[in-house]
Design a protein around this motif. Structure first.
Motif, PDB file in Angstrom:
ATOM      1  N   VAL A  88      -6.151 -27.895  34.868  1.00 34.70           N
ATOM      2  CA  VAL A  88      -6.143 -28.908  33.817  1.00 34.70           C
ATOM      3  C   VAL A  88      -6.316 -30.312  34.383  1.00 34.70           C
ATOM      4  CG1 VAL A  88      -3.666 -29.464  33.770  1.00 34.70           C
ATOM      5  CG2 VAL A  88      -4.972 -29.431  31.615  1.00 34.70           C
ATOM      6  N   SER A  89      -6.264 -30.455  35.714  1.00 35.06           N
ATOM      7  CA  SER A  89      -6.253 -31.772  36.344  1.00 35.06           C
ATOM      8  C   SER A  89      -7.518 -32.034  37.140  1.00 35.06           C
ATOM      9  CB  SER A  89      -5.037 -31.902  37.272  1.00 35.06           C
ATOM     10  OG  SER A  89      -5.147 -30.968  38.336  1.00 35.06           O
ATOM     11  N   LYS A 129      -9.811 -14.238  31.248  1.00 35.71           N
ATOM     12  CA  LYS A 129      -8.825 -15.216  31.685  1.00 35.71           C
ATOM     13  C   LYS A 129      -7.392 -14.711  31.521  1.00 35.71           C
ATOM     14  CE  LYS A 129      -9.127 -18.989  32.731  1.00 35.71           C
ATOM     15  NZ  LYS A 129      -9.036 -19.518  34.116  1.00 35.71           N
ATOM     16  N   THR A 130      -7.217 -13.631  30.790  1.00 31.58           N
ATOM     17  CA  THR A 130      -5.873 -13.134  30.518  1.00 31.58           C
ATOM     18  C   THR A 130      -5.764 -11.659  30.873  1.00 31.58           C
ATOM     19  OG1 THR A 130      -6.319 -12.417  28.241  1.00 31.58           O
ATOM     20  CG2 THR A 130      -5.727 -14.743  28.570  1.00 31.58           C
ATOM     21  N   GLY A 177     -17.932 -20.015  32.994  1.00 33.00           N
ATOM     22  CA  GLY A 177     -17.305 -21.331  33.049  1.00 33.00           C
ATOM     23  C   GLY A 177     -15.971 -21.410  32.337  1.00 33.00           C
ATOM     24  N   VAL A 178     -15.186 -22.426  32.730  1.00 33.64           N
ATOM     25  CA  VAL A 178     -13.885 -22.688  32.124  1.00 33.64           C
ATOM     26  C   VAL A 178     -13.783 -24.168  31.788  1.00 33.64           C
ATOM     27  CG1 VAL A 178     -12.748 -20.806  33.354  1.00 33.64           C
ATOM     28  CG2 VAL A 178     -12.810 -23.084  34.376  1.00 33.64           C
ATOM     29  N   MET A 179     -12.799 -24.506  30.967  1.00 31.51           N
ATOM     30  CA  MET A 179     -12.522 -25.912  30.648  1.00 31.51           C
ATOM     31  C   MET A 179     -11.019 -26.097  30.548  1.00 31.51           C
ATOM     32  SD  MET A 179     -13.533 -26.197  26.611  1.00 31.51           S
ATOM     33  CE  MET A 179     -12.773 -25.148  25.364  1.00 31.51           C
ATOM     34  N   ALA A 180     -10.583 -27.316  30.811  1.00 30.48           N
ATOM     35  CA  ALA A 180      -9.152 -27.620  30.739  1.00 30.48           C
ATOM     36  C   ALA A 180      -8.620 -27.326  29.342  1.00 30.48           C
ATOM     37  CB  ALA A 180      -8.924 -29.083  31.096  1.00 30.48           C
ATOM     38  N   ASN A 181      -7.393 -26.828  29.277  1.00 27.54           N
ATOM     39  CA  ASN A 181      -6.781 -26.452  28.011  1.00 27.54           C
ATOM     40  C   ASN A 181      -6.882 -27.595  26.993  1.00 27.54           C
ATOM     41  OD1 ASN A 181      -4.881 -25.921  25.902  1.00 27.54           O
ATOM     42  ND2 ASN A 181      -3.835 -24.486  27.246  1.00 27.54           N
ATOM     43  N   PRO A 182      -7.731 -27.452  25.961  1.00 28.78           N
ATOM     44  CA  PRO A 182      -7.964 -28.580  25.049  1.00 28.78           C
ATOM     45  C   PRO A 182      -6.772 -28.914  24.164  1.00 28.78           C
ATOM     46  CG  PRO A 182      -9.097 -26.613  24.263  1.00 28.78           C
ATOM     47  CD  PRO A 182      -8.524 -26.260  25.596  1.00 28.78           C
ATOM     48  N   THR A 183      -5.918 -27.945  23.870  1.00 29.58           N
ATOM     49  CA  THR A 183      -4.754 -28.213  23.015  1.00 29.58           C
ATOM     50  C   THR A 183      -3.849 -29.255  23.647  1.00 29.58           C
ATOM     51  OG1 THR A 183      -4.825 -25.945  22.169  1.00 29.58           O
ATOM     52  CG2 THR A 183      -2.789 -27.175  21.850  1.00 29.58           C
ATOM     53  N   ALA A 190      -6.612 -23.555  32.270  1.00 25.94           N
ATOM     54  CA  ALA A 190      -7.941 -23.636  31.656  1.00 25.94           C
ATOM     55  C   ALA A 190      -8.169 -22.429  30.761  1.00 25.94           C
ATOM     56  CB  ALA A 190      -9.017 -23.705  32.746  1.00 25.94           C
ATOM     57  N   VAL A 191      -9.144 -22.567  29.881  1.00 24.97           N
ATOM     58  CA  VAL A 191      -9.559 -21.469  28.999  1.00 24.97           C
ATOM     59  C   VAL A 191     -11.059 -21.258  29.182  1.00 24.97           C
ATOM     60  CG1 VAL A 191      -7.756 -21.967  27.315  1.00 24.97           C
ATOM     61  CG2 VAL A 191      -9.990 -23.051  27.067  1.00 24.97           C
ATOM     62  N   SER A 192     -11.560 -20.154  28.658  1.00 25.02           N
ATOM     63  CA  SER A 192     -12.995 -19.882  28.762  1.00 25.02           C
ATOM     64  C   SER A 192     -13.796 -20.958  28.045  1.00 25.02           C
ATOM     65  CB  SER A 192     -13.326 -18.508  28.161  1.00 25.02           C
ATOM     66  OG  SER A 192     -12.720 -17.473  28.904  1.00 25.02           O
TER      67      SER A 192
END
Length: 474
Positions: free
Chosen positions: A318-319, A138-139, A273-279, A120-122
Motif C-alpha cells: 500500500v506504500s 490474491k487470497t 497486476g495489483v493496486m494499493a487497497n483503494p478503500t 494490495a488487491v487485483s
C-alpha cells in the motif's frame, strides 16, 4: 487541568490497518520490542489470518494444504487487540479512524500512531466479461476455488463426448506473465498432468493451457535468458504462451485476443497486476502519490523527504517506499513479500525508537534475487548473474519459502505436508461442494406441509320451479 494530566499519563495507542505480511510482522515485532505498558497495539482486519501469498500457486495445485499457508492472528499475536473489521476512513488530522466491523454499525476509534499496511488487491481493466468470469490470485479462498474448479471440470469432462463443451472445461487461461502468473500457470499445468493419470477418459492432449502476456517477455524479475528457458520448459509441457498479446474480451468465457484468436475456457485466472487497497487509500487524508499508494519516506514514516506526517507510518504494497538500493522500479520498492516483511520489521523498530525519543533508521534492502516454483521438482532461481534451473532451483524455492513462513508452528505444518506428499503424492480430493455446504441437507430435509384450503360447504340444491311457471314458459 485533570484532563491534561490524564492525557500525559495515557499509554500511546498504536493502530495497525491490515493484517497481511506487513501488518502481521509489525504487530509481531512490536510485541517483542515494546516494554510492558509502553503502548497499546490494535490491529484491524476483516480476516482472522495472514495469508502467505507465495504459497498460493502451490495451494491451487494441491501441493500445500490451504490452512497451512495462513497464519492465525489470534494464535500468534497474544498481546495485540484484534478487531474483525475494515478501516473505511482515516482522519489523521484528528487522529481518528472509522471502523466498520463485520457485524454491527461503524464507529470511530482514536489513536496516537497509525500504521497503514492494508496491502494490495487485483488491478483489472474494464475488459468486457473479466469482472464476471475471471478469478484473481490474491487470497487463499481464490486459490482453493481454482483448485476445486479444475478438478470439477475434469469430473464433468470425463462423462462428456469429445466436443466444444469438453474442450472448454479442459482449457485454462492465465492472464499476466509476471511471477504470480507464471507460477500458477506452471503449477496448474503440472497438476493437470497428474490428474490425467486418474481419469482414463481424458488424455494429456485433451488439456489446453494458455498464458496471455501483453509484453514481449515474461518474468521481468529475472534475466531475459532465464525467462526464455522458462518459455521453452513450458512449451515442452504442452503449454502455450502468447506474448505481445492483449485480452480484448471474455464474455461468456470466450477469451478474445488482440490477435483475433478466441479461446473458450471455464477457468480464467487474472494475475496482470495489483493496486494499493483503494478503500483505505481513498478513504483517508494521508498523502497519495500518482500510482495510488501512500507517499512514504525511507524511514517508513508517511510524508516526503522534506516533510513528515507525524504519527503516521506505512509499509508493504500500500506504500510507496523509496528503494535506496537503486534496484526499484521508478525509484520505489516493488510490491512483493520480500520488501513487505523487511519493511515491517524495521517499522516496528523505528516506531519504538520514536516513542522513546530516538531517531528512526532508513530502509535499505538490496534484492536477494527471485525464486519461483514451476511444478513439482522444477523451478527457477535468479540472483544477479547467477541462475539456477530445474530441480536445484525448486529445492531453493521450497527452502527459502519454508524458512520465510512465520512461526515454527506454521513452518512445521508446511514442511510436514511436503514430506507426506513426497511419499503419498498429492491429495486429489475435490471439495468444491464446501462452497454450498447445505445442498444435501436442503435436498432431503423435511418441510412443513403447506396449509390446505378449508373444504367448501356443499352447495344447496336449487329449489324446483313451480309447475305452472314451467308450463307457462314452455
Amino acid at each position: 487541568m485533570s484532563n491534561i494530566a490524564s492525557a500525559k499519563n495515557r499509554v500511546p495507542r498504536i493502530l495497525i490497518v491490515g493484517g497481511g505480511y506487513a501488518g502481521f510482522y509489525t504487530a509481531w515485532k512490536l510485541e517483542k520490542q515494546l516494554r510492558k505498558g509502553e503502548a497499546e497495539v490494535t490491529i484491524v482486519d476483516p480476516l482472522p489470518y495472514m495469508t502467505y501469498q507465495p504459497f498460493l500457486p502451490e495451494v491451487a495445485a494441491g501441493s500445500i494444504e490451504a490452512r497451512h499457508s495462513v497464519v492465525a492472528l489470534r494464535r500468534h499475536l497474544k498481546k495485540t487487540k484484534i478487531v474483525a473489521a475494515k478501516v473505511t476512513g482515516i482522519s489523521h488530522a484528528g487522529k481518528v479512524a472509522t471502523i466498520t466491523p463485520i457485524v454491527g454499525e461503524p464507529y470511530e476509534l482514536e489513536y496516537d500512531q497509525i500504521v497503514v499496511t492494508a496491502g494490495a488487491v487485483s488491478r483489472t481493466f474494464p475488459i468486457p466479461g473479466i469482472a464476471d468470469n475471471a478469478i484473481g490470485l490474491k487470497t487463499i479462498e481464490e486459490a482453493v476455488a481454482i483448485r476445486d474448479r479444475l478438478m470439477s471440470n475434469f469430473d464433468k469432462a470425463s462423462v462428456l463426448p469429445p466436443g466444444p463443451e469438453r474442450d472448454r472445461l479442459l482449457t485454462v487461461v492465465v492472464i499476466g506473465g509476471g511471477f504470480a502468473g507464471i507460477e500458477v500457470f506452471a503449477e496448474l499445468r503440472d497438476f493437470a498432468s497428474a490428474l490425467v493419470g486418474k481419469y482414463p477418459e481424458v488424455t494429456f492432449d485433451d488439456t489446453h493451457f494458455h498464458l496471455i502476456e501483453a509484453m514481449g517477455r515474461i518474468m521481468p524479475e529475472v534475466s531475459l535468458k532465464t525467462s526464455e528457458w522458462v518459455l521453452k520448459d513450458l512449451a515442452k509441457r504442452g503449454a502455450s504462451v502468447h506474448l505481445d498479446t492483449q485480452v480484448t474480451g471474455a464474455v461468456d468465457g470466450n477469451i478474445e485476443l488482440s490477435t483475433g484468436e478466441v479461446i473458450p475456457s471455464d477457468l480464467i485466472i487474472w494475475t496482470a497486476g495489483v493496486m494499493a487497497n483503494p478503500t483505505v487509500v481513498r478513504g483517508g487524508d494521508l498523502p497519495v502519490e500518482e500510482r495510488g499508494r501512500i507517499r512514504t519516506r525511507a524511514d517508513l514514516r508517511v510524508g516526503t523527504e522534506d516533510e513528515i506526517v507525524e504519527g503516521a507510518w506505512a509499509a508493504g504494497d500500500v506504500s510507496a517506499v523509496p528503494d535506496l538500493s537503486g534496484g526499484g522500479v521508478g525509484g520505489y520498492c516493488v510490491p512483493n513479500a520480500q520488501h513487505a516483511v523487511r519493511q515491517a520489521k524495521l517499522l516496528a523498530k523505528n516506531l519504538v525508537a520514536v516513542l522513546r525519543g530516538e531517531e528512526p533508521r532508513d530502509y535499505f534492502h538490496k534484492n536477494l534475487g527471485a525464486v519461483a516454483g514451476l511444478g513439482l521438482y522444477n523451478g527457477v532461481f535468479q540472483s544477479g548473474k547467477i541462475a539456477l534451473k530445474g530441480f536445484v532451483a525448486w529445492v531453493a524455492h521450497r527452502g527459502y519459502h519454508g524458512l520465510a513462513m512465520p512461526s515454527w508452528e506454521r513452518k512445521f505444518r508446511v514442511v510436514w505436508g511436503w514430506w507426506n506428499n513426497f511419499w503419498l503424492g498429492r491429495d486429489l480430493v475435490n471439495l468444491q461442494a464446501v462452497q454450498d455446504p447445505r445442498y444435501v441437507f436442503e435436498e432431503f430435509a423435511a418441510r412443513p406441509r403447506p396449509p390446505q384450503p378449508a373444504e367448501a360447504a356443499p352447495a344447496k340444491a336449487p329449489k324446483a320451479a313451480p309447475a305452472e311457471k314451467v308450463a307457462a314458459g314452455s
